[in-house]
Design a protein around this motif. Structure first.
Motif, short mmCIF file in Angstrom:
data_model
loop_
_atom_site.label_atom_id
_atom_site.label_comp_id
_atom_site.label_asym_id
_atom_site.label_seq_id
_atom_site.Cartn_x
_atom_site.Cartn_y
_atom_site.Cartn_z
N ILE A 49 0.99 -1.19 -0.46
CA ILE A 49 -0.28 0.05 0.48
C ILE A 49 0.97 1.22 0.03
O ILE A 49 0.60 2.33 -0.62
CB ILE A 49 -1.27 0.07 1.07
N LEU A 50 2.13 1.47 0.80
CA LEU A 50 2.87 2.39 1.03
C LEU A 50 3.76 2.90 -0.67
O LEU A 50 3.55 3.59 -1.06
CB LEU A 50 3.89 2.09 1.80
N SER A 53 1.26 4.14 -2.86
CA SER A 53 0.92 5.86 -3.06
C SER A 53 2.18 6.58 -3.09
O SER A 53 1.38 7.46 -3.79
CB SER A 53 0.89 5.59 -1.03
N VAL A 54 3.08 5.48 -3.67
CA VAL A 54 4.60 6.75 -3.18
C VAL A 54 4.04 6.39 -5.52
O VAL A 54 4.50 7.79 -5.91
CB VAL A 54 5.48 5.84 -3.39
N GLY A 55 3.59 5.74 -6.11
CA GLY A 55 3.45 5.49 -7.23
C GLY A 55 2.08 6.70 -8.42
O GLY A 55 2.22 7.41 -8.89
N TYR A 113 0.64 7.99 4.83
CA TYR A 113 1.83 8.93 3.80
C TYR A 113 1.76 10.14 3.36
O TYR A 113 2.70 10.74 3.25
CB TYR A 113 2.01 7.12 2.75
N PHE A 114 0.33 10.25 2.73
CA PHE A 114 -0.07 11.22 2.63
C PHE A 114 -0.43 12.37 3.02
O PHE A 114 0.12 13.70 2.18
CB PHE A 114 -1.23 11.05 1.17
N ALA A 115 -0.54 12.01 4.59
CA ALA A 115 -0.39 13.04 5.39
C ALA A 115 1.09 13.86 5.24
O ALA A 115 1.62 15.59 5.54
CB ALA A 115 -0.87 12.80 6.68
N ILE A 116 2.13 12.94 5.48
CA ILE A 116 3.52 13.47 5.52
C ILE A 116 4.27 13.96 4.03
O ILE A 116 5.13 14.41 4.15
CB ILE A 116 4.50 11.99 6.24
N SER A 117 3.33 12.92 2.87
CA SER A 117 4.13 13.72 1.27
C SER A 117 4.24 15.00 1.53
O SER A 117 2.68 15.97 1.59
CB SER A 117 3.48 12.88 -0.01
N TYR A 178 -5.79 9.19 0.03
CA TYR A 178 -5.64 10.58 0.07
C TYR A 178 -6.64 11.56 0.01
O TYR A 178 -6.14 12.48 0.87
CB TYR A 178 -5.24 10.31 -1.54
N GLY A 179 -7.95 10.75 0.07
CA GLY A 179 -9.26 12.18 0.15
C GLY A 179 -9.00 11.88 2.40
O GLY A 179 -9.04 13.50 2.10
#
Length: 222
Positions: A49-50, A53-55, A113-117, A178-179
């Motif tokens: 899943i990580l 998410s990166v992709g 992940y998306f919160a810290i990206s 992400y949402g």
């Protein structure tokens, strides 16, 4: 010269899967072993899943495909379809429990992940997950057929990895994460729709194949 009847018989014989059919005990064991998420399988799910998410974050199709290849999310989905088809309700509860756990774990990992990206822009790969079409339904149907045949016959090969790529189970969960992370609930509500289609179409596919087999009733709940 062969008659139409002989041609039809030859065609039906060529399409028959009875000679390739796997034994029921082997199918049951394979399904049951792929349902639970603990230890290494749980870590693989988190890493998948990580990676997905990166992709999505960098808009890389290759990375997303890699994440789908290593994802073990197909296990409980196959388990739910199989258990409904064989009326094995204890296994259904177990599969649904593990599926729910996998979904929540995936949502948590992708949201973090998306919160810290540092990249918060929704690229085309993310946007594509919010608008399922009739083609997604067709992909789920034919992917479910291919995956179920692979599970119930001795022919394995690259079918399962191919189905995982075609049905794209990981990106919708990442889109929902992400949402949540960005407060854009449109992505959270629309992202999982393709995943929902996968489950709804895998269920009747499993039922149509497994109920065609002569499965002893006493073995259905073992």
């Amino acid at each position: 010269m062969p008659t139409n009847t002989n041609l039809i018989r030859l065609l039906l014989s060529s399409l028959s899967i009875h000679n390739d059919a796997e034994k029921f005990d082997a199918i049951h064991k394979a399904v049951e072993s792929d349902i639970e998420f603990r230890g290494s399988r749980l870590w693989i799910l988190i890493f998948a899943i990580l990676l997905a998410s990166v992709g999505l974050n960098i808009n890389s199709t290759a990375v997303i495909i890699g994440a789908m290849l290593i994802s073990p999310l197909m296990g409980p989905i196959n388990g739910m379809g199989y258990s409904i088809a064989t009326y094995n309700f204890p296994l259904l509860r177990k599969a649904f429990k593990n599926y729910s756990f996998a979904v929540f774990a995936s949502l948590a990992a992708s949201t973090i992940y998306f919160a810290i990206s540092p990249v918060s822009i929704a690229h085309s790969e993310l946007l594509a997950r919010t608008s399922p079409t009739i083609y997604d339904v067709m992909i789920a149907l034919f992917g479910g057929l291919a995956g179920t045949l692979s599970l119930t016959t001795k022919l394995k090969g690259n079918v399962v990895p191919g189905v995982a790529i075609a049905t794209a189970l990981m990106p919708p969960l990442c889109t929902a994460g992400y949402g949540l992370a960005t407060g854009q609930f449109f992505f959270f509500l629309r992202g999982p729709l393709p995943l929902h289609h996968q489950y709804r179409l895998h269920r009747p596919v499993h039922r149509s194949i497994f109920t065609g087999d002569e499965v002893p009733a006493q073995k259905q709940h073992q």
